[in-house]
Design a protein around this motif. Structure first.
Motif, PDB file in Angstrom:
ATOM      1  N   SER A 197     -16.715   2.477  14.218  1.00  0.00           N
ATOM      2  CA  SER A 197     -16.070   2.144  15.475  1.00  0.00           C
ATOM      3  C   SER A 197     -15.604   0.691  15.440  1.00  0.00           C
ATOM      4  O   SER A 197     -16.072  -0.099  14.622  1.00  0.00           O
ATOM      5  N   TYR A 198     -14.721   0.343  16.382  1.00  0.00           N
ATOM      6  CA  TYR A 198     -14.260  -1.037  16.543  1.00  0.00           C
ATOM      7  C   TYR A 198     -13.712  -1.592  15.227  1.00  0.00           C
ATOM      8  O   TYR A 198     -14.134  -2.629  14.737  1.00  0.00           O
TER       9      TYR A 198
ATOM     10  N   SER B 275     -19.772  -0.486  20.966  1.00  0.00           N
ATOM     11  CA  SER B 275     -19.408  -0.995  19.634  1.00  0.00           C
ATOM     12  C   SER B 275     -18.691  -2.337  19.690  1.00  0.00           C
ATOM     13  O   SER B 275     -18.586  -3.026  18.670  1.00  0.00           O
ATOM     14  N   GLY B 276     -18.225  -2.726  20.854  1.00  0.00           N
ATOM     15  CA  GLY B 276     -17.556  -4.019  20.967  1.00  0.00           C
ATOM     16  C   GLY B 276     -18.511  -5.186  21.113  1.00  0.00           C
ATOM     17  O   GLY B 276     -18.077  -6.330  21.248  1.00  0.00           O
ATOM     18  N   ASN B 277     -19.794  -4.920  21.104  1.00  0.00           N
ATOM     19  CA  ASN B 277     -20.794  -5.986  21.212  1.00  0.00           C
ATOM     20  C   ASN B 277     -21.616  -6.039  19.926  1.00  0.00           C
ATOM     21  O   ASN B 277     -22.436  -5.159  19.656  1.00  0.00           O
TER      22      ASN B 277
ATOM     23  N   GLU C 289     -21.022   4.291  20.669  1.00  0.00           N
ATOM     24  CA  GLU C 289     -19.563   4.171  20.584  1.00  0.00           C
ATOM     25  C   GLU C 289     -19.041   3.220  21.660  1.00  0.00           C
ATOM     26  O   GLU C 289     -18.241   2.328  21.385  1.00  0.00           O
ATOM     27  N   LEU C 290     -19.528   3.364  22.879  1.00  0.00           N
ATOM     28  CA  LEU C 290     -19.020   2.520  23.968  1.00  0.00           C
ATOM     29  C   LEU C 290     -19.606   1.105  23.930  1.00  0.00           C
ATOM     30  O   LEU C 290     -19.158   0.235  24.663  1.00  0.00           O
TER      31      LEU C 290
ATOM     32  N   SER D   6     -21.927  -5.636  29.217  1.00  0.00           N
ATOM     33  CA  SER D   6     -21.304  -4.401  28.748  1.00  0.00           C
ATOM     34  C   SER D   6     -22.090  -3.187  29.214  1.00  0.00           C
ATOM     35  O   SER D   6     -21.520  -2.200  29.692  1.00  0.00           O
TER      36      SER D   6
ATOM     37  N   ARG E 279      -9.992  -2.266  25.687  1.00  0.00           N
ATOM     38  CA  ARG E 279      -9.208  -1.186  26.310  1.00  0.00           C
ATOM     39  C   ARG E 279      -9.060  -1.401  27.814  1.00  0.00           C
ATOM     40  O   ARG E 279      -8.093  -0.945  28.422  1.00  0.00           O
ATOM     41  N   ASN E 280     -10.026  -2.086  28.434  1.00  0.00           N
ATOM     42  CA  ASN E 280      -9.898  -2.423  29.854  1.00  0.00           C
ATOM     43  C   ASN E 280      -8.858  -3.505  30.090  1.00  0.00           C
ATOM     44  O   ASN E 280      -8.402  -3.702  31.220  1.00  0.00           O
ATOM     45  N   MET E 281      -8.526  -4.266  29.063  1.00  0.00           N
ATOM     46  CA  MET E 281      -7.599  -5.385  29.195  1.00  0.00           C
ATOM     47  C   MET E 281      -6.197  -5.005  28.713  1.00  0.00           C
ATOM     48  O   MET E 281      -5.200  -5.304  29.368  1.00  0.00           O
TER      49      MET E 281
ATOM     50  N   THR F  64     -18.510 -11.205  27.120  1.00  0.00           N
ATOM     51  CA  THR F  64     -18.177 -10.152  28.084  1.00  0.00           C
ATOM     52  C   THR F  64     -18.581 -10.524  29.508  1.00  0.00           C
ATOM     53  O   THR F  64     -19.721 -10.911  29.760  1.00  0.00           O
TER      54      THR F  64
ATOM     55  N   LYS G  31     -14.853  -4.409  36.136  1.00  0.00           N
ATOM     56  CA  LYS G  31     -14.658  -3.857  34.799  1.00  0.00           C
ATOM     57  C   LYS G  31     -14.969  -4.910  33.740  1.00  0.00           C
ATOM     58  O   LYS G  31     -14.660  -6.088  33.911  1.00  0.00           O
ATOM     59  N   ARG G  32     -15.551  -4.457  32.631  1.00  0.00           N
ATOM     60  CA  ARG G  32     -15.915  -5.420  31.589  1.00  0.00           C
ATOM     61  C   ARG G  32     -14.693  -5.829  30.778  1.00  0.00           C
ATOM     62  O   ARG G  32     -13.881  -4.987  30.392  1.00  0.00           O
ATOM     63  N   VAL G  33     -14.575  -7.109  30.536  1.00  0.00           N
ATOM     64  CA  VAL G  33     -13.483  -7.663  29.732  1.00  0.00           C
ATOM     65  C   VAL G  33     -14.037  -8.775  28.850  1.00  0.00           C
ATOM     66  O   VAL G  33     -15.160  -9.245  29.050  1.00  0.00           O
TER      67      VAL G  33
ATOM     68  N   GLU H 122     -18.824   4.065  33.601  1.00  0.00           N
ATOM     69  CA  GLU H 122     -17.727   4.583  32.782  1.00  0.00           C
ATOM     70  C   GLU H 122     -18.032   6.004  32.322  1.00  0.00           C
ATOM     71  O   GLU H 122     -19.200   6.393  32.253  1.00  0.00           O
ATOM     72  N   PRO H 123     -16.977   6.782  31.979  1.00  0.00           N
ATOM     73  CA  PRO H 123     -17.250   8.100  31.412  1.00  0.00           C
ATOM     74  C   PRO H 123     -17.958   7.945  30.063  1.00  0.00           C
ATOM     75  O   PRO H 123     -17.418   7.302  29.164  1.00  0.00           O
TER      76      PRO H 123
ATOM     77  N   SER I 128     -12.292  -1.866  21.452  1.00  0.00           N
ATOM     78  CA  SER I 128     -13.591  -1.670  22.103  1.00  0.00           C
ATOM     79  C   SER I 128     -13.340  -1.383  23.578  1.00  0.00           C
ATOM     80  O   SER I 128     -12.227  -1.553  24.081  1.00  0.00           O
ATOM     81  N   ALA I 129     -14.414  -0.981  24.284  1.00  0.00           N
ATOM     82  CA  ALA I 129     -14.264  -0.670  25.707  1.00  0.00           C
ATOM     83  C   ALA I 129     -13.719  -1.870  26.475  1.00  0.00           C
ATOM     84  O   ALA I 129     -12.882  -1.719  27.371  1.00  0.00           O
ATOM     85  N   GLN I 130     -14.188  -3.073  26.140  1.00  0.00           N
ATOM     86  CA  GLN I 130     -13.703  -4.256  26.843  1.00  0.00           C
ATOM     87  C   GLN I 130     -12.203  -4.461  26.616  1.00  0.00           C
ATOM     88  O   GLN I 130     -11.447  -4.740  27.555  1.00  0.00           O
TER      89      GLN I 130
END
Lengths: 333, 212
Positions: free
Chosen positions: A242-243, B189-191, B186-187, B168, A110-112, B108, B114-116, B175-176, A106-108
């Motif tokens: 995704s993910y 999807s981690g949530n 897509e961006l 997020s 990938r940032n880590m 998050t 930056k989000r982590v 972010e792009p 995920s974006a998070q």
């Protein structure tokens, strides 16, 4: 979580000296380098990893992306996946690498996640991750219940009677196709390892996943100069959009002149016990007309030695179609 | 509950403060027992201000964390994740623990913008770095545009994932990301949102992006 001492070495030499005291750099290491933590902390919470000392390498200035003298790219070990994927030169010349990274996690995360850490990403095999179960990778000689158990997502290439765990990395699949070189500093000096030699097949030592020895610190990865006119694509097939980890993926690079393939590089993900470069597919493509029949023949060649388990026979045809389609889409790009 | 009853509630009826002060209820005692770093005054009121130090733990090490522009000098067990440090030691409970294994995004936060995922980070890795939690985005009276958009678009149901979604979404603005909904999905999807408020979450984010 096992208690550990947290240390932030001031320079690579101090990090290497501290890590050299570990009894192994593989499963069971008592000293671990910490990059993004996305794999290691997860496994430490599960007590799969129980280091006594954790060395934070995030402030060792290994986070640069630089051009090399020969026109390639040097990528520091602690460069974040997102920074690499969005780097202008990667997007222009190494598109397959950018696509592979952006298809992962995920974006998070990938940032880590770091480049060095991603090279060492661990399998998602549920038996490896569960200390209540036997696992030859986690506890050598204890057995592999995956072979007769839940193996739907596990490997069909490079397996042994001792381990069928899949390498889960997307980034590594692209780096295999790009023929990256891994640069390691150790207590005996520096050395370079070609990508294909870095990961080991499980054989009868599945707990040994790479050629790294105690004290070995991955400092950077280099990519060769870009192949002029190369059409590149990373295609990933998975259970959700995704993910999610790959059931099958393909990294392809094609150069086509007058309808014929003059240069081909192919690697598969989600199907191998290591990032799976396919010289068989590359040979099947070289010099042939860039058409559907050639692409399918290359996919047949890539999966010729595939071995299915009780639940993952579907992955053989899935991987063939994944590669065939990736080659077709790349050729049209 | 009638409107009069609603009016009789405390001026700041946050769910946490309600649970922590609502007498001898089972939920209240469980929650109080679970939070080691809270201090009580003589009247039994819980002091929700961040504590200067964490619990007195053997082997604890010192760390200075900058959270929402404020420095916290703490002593923590080296194993403490950034998430547990934020929630249990600093007692900023807007950041949520979902899966605790990097699979849901509820935790998050932003580190240096930056989000982590705070559950897959050790707090010790972030000594001196700039950390932002949902409490640092805005207040009920002065919400961040993303918080206001989530409210306007009804972008939540139970609310448990919401702080992670908002953190997020705010990071995504820098972010792009393509202009279409699919790129946002897509961006994001981690949530994970188990209530399934996804379409309204995307609508909230797109509303803010149009106005940026």
């Amino acid at each position: 979580m096992h208690i550990f001492e947290f240390i932030r070495p001031t320079d690579p030499a101090a990090a290497i000296a501290a890590a050299a005291q570990s009894k192994t750099a593989q499963q069971g290491a008592d000293v671990r380098f910490m990059g993004g933590g996305t794999t290691l902390i997860d496994l430490m919470k599960l007590n799969v990893e129980t280091p006594d000392r954790v060395l934070d390498i995030n402030r060792l200035s290994l986070d640069k992306i630089e051009d090399t003298a020969d026109g390639g790219l040097k990528i520091g070990a602690t460069v974040r996946n997102s920074d690499l994927a969005n780097h202008p030169k990667v997007q222009k010349d190494y598109l397959v690498l950018s696509q592979a990274i952006l298809n992962g996690a995920s974006a998070q995360i990938r940032n880590m996640a770091t480049v060095g850490g991603n090279l060492l990403q661990r399998t998602r095999c549920v038996y490896f991750r569960d200390t209540a179960m036997s696992c030859n990778k986690r506890e050598p000689g204890s057995g592999c219940p995956a072979i007769t158990g839940h193996n739907r997502t596990l490997a069909i290439l490079g397996t042994s009677e001792h381990c069928i765990a899949t390498n889960p990395s997307d980034m590594c699949v692209a780096m295999a196709a790009l023929e990256a070189t891994i640069h390691v500093q150790g207590s005996k000096g520096s050395r370079v390892v070609s990508f294909g030699d870095f990961h080991l097949l499980p054989g009868n030592t599945p707990h040994r996943e790479t050629v790294l020895e105690p004290g070995d610190l991955i400092t950077h990865v280099t990519l060769p100069p870009p192949v002029v006119g190369s059409k590149q694509l990373y295609l990933k097939l998975r259970d959700r959009a995704s993910y999610e980890f790959a059931l099958a993926s393909a990294a392809v690079m094609l150069t086509i002149a007058s309808g014929r393939i003059t240069h081909a590089r192919v690697a598969l993900g989600g199907v191998g016990t290591k990032p799976w470069r396919s010289p068989e597919a590359e040979t099947a493509l070289a010099g042939k007309p860039a058409n559907d029949a050639t692409f399918r023949q290359a996919a047949e060649a890539a999966l010729r030695n595939a071995k299915a388990q009780s639940e993952n026979k579907f992955k053989i045809e899935l991987a063939r179609r994944c590669l065939t389609y990736a080659l077709k889409m790349a050729s049209m790009s | 509950m009638s409107n009069d009853d609603l009016k009789s509630q405390p001026a700041d009826p946050t769910r946490r403060k309600f649970l922590l002060t609502s007498g001898s209820g089972v939920a209240a005692s469980l929650v109080v027992g679970y939070v080691p770093a809270l201090a009580r005054d003589a009247a039994g009121e819980v002091d929700l201000a961040p504590t200067a130090e964490g619990p007195n733990i053997e082997g604890a090490v010192p760390i200075t964390l900058r959270i929402n522009g404020r420095e916290h000098s703490l002593r923590i067990d080296p194993r403490t994740t950034l998430l547990d440090c934020i929630r249990e030691t600093v007692t900023l409970t807007g950041t949520k623990k979902g899966c605790d294994h990097g699979q849901c995004g509820a935790c998050t936060v932003h580190v240096n913008g930056k989000r982590v995922l705070s559950c897959l980070n050790l707090a010790l890795m972030h000594d001196g770095e700039e950390i932002t939690t949902v409490e640092g985005l805005g207040t009920p009276d002065a919400m961040h545009p993303m918080q206001a958009a989530f409210l306007a678009c009804d972008a939540y149901q139970c609310g448990y994932c919401t702080s992670g979604q908002i953190m997020s979404a705010v990071a995504l603005l820098k972010e792009p990301c393509g202009t279409d909904d699919a790129s946002v999905k897509e961006l994001m999807s981690g949530n994970i949102c188990r209530c399934g408020a996804y379409s309204n979450i995307v609508a909230a984010i797109q509303q803010v992006r149009k106005n940026v």
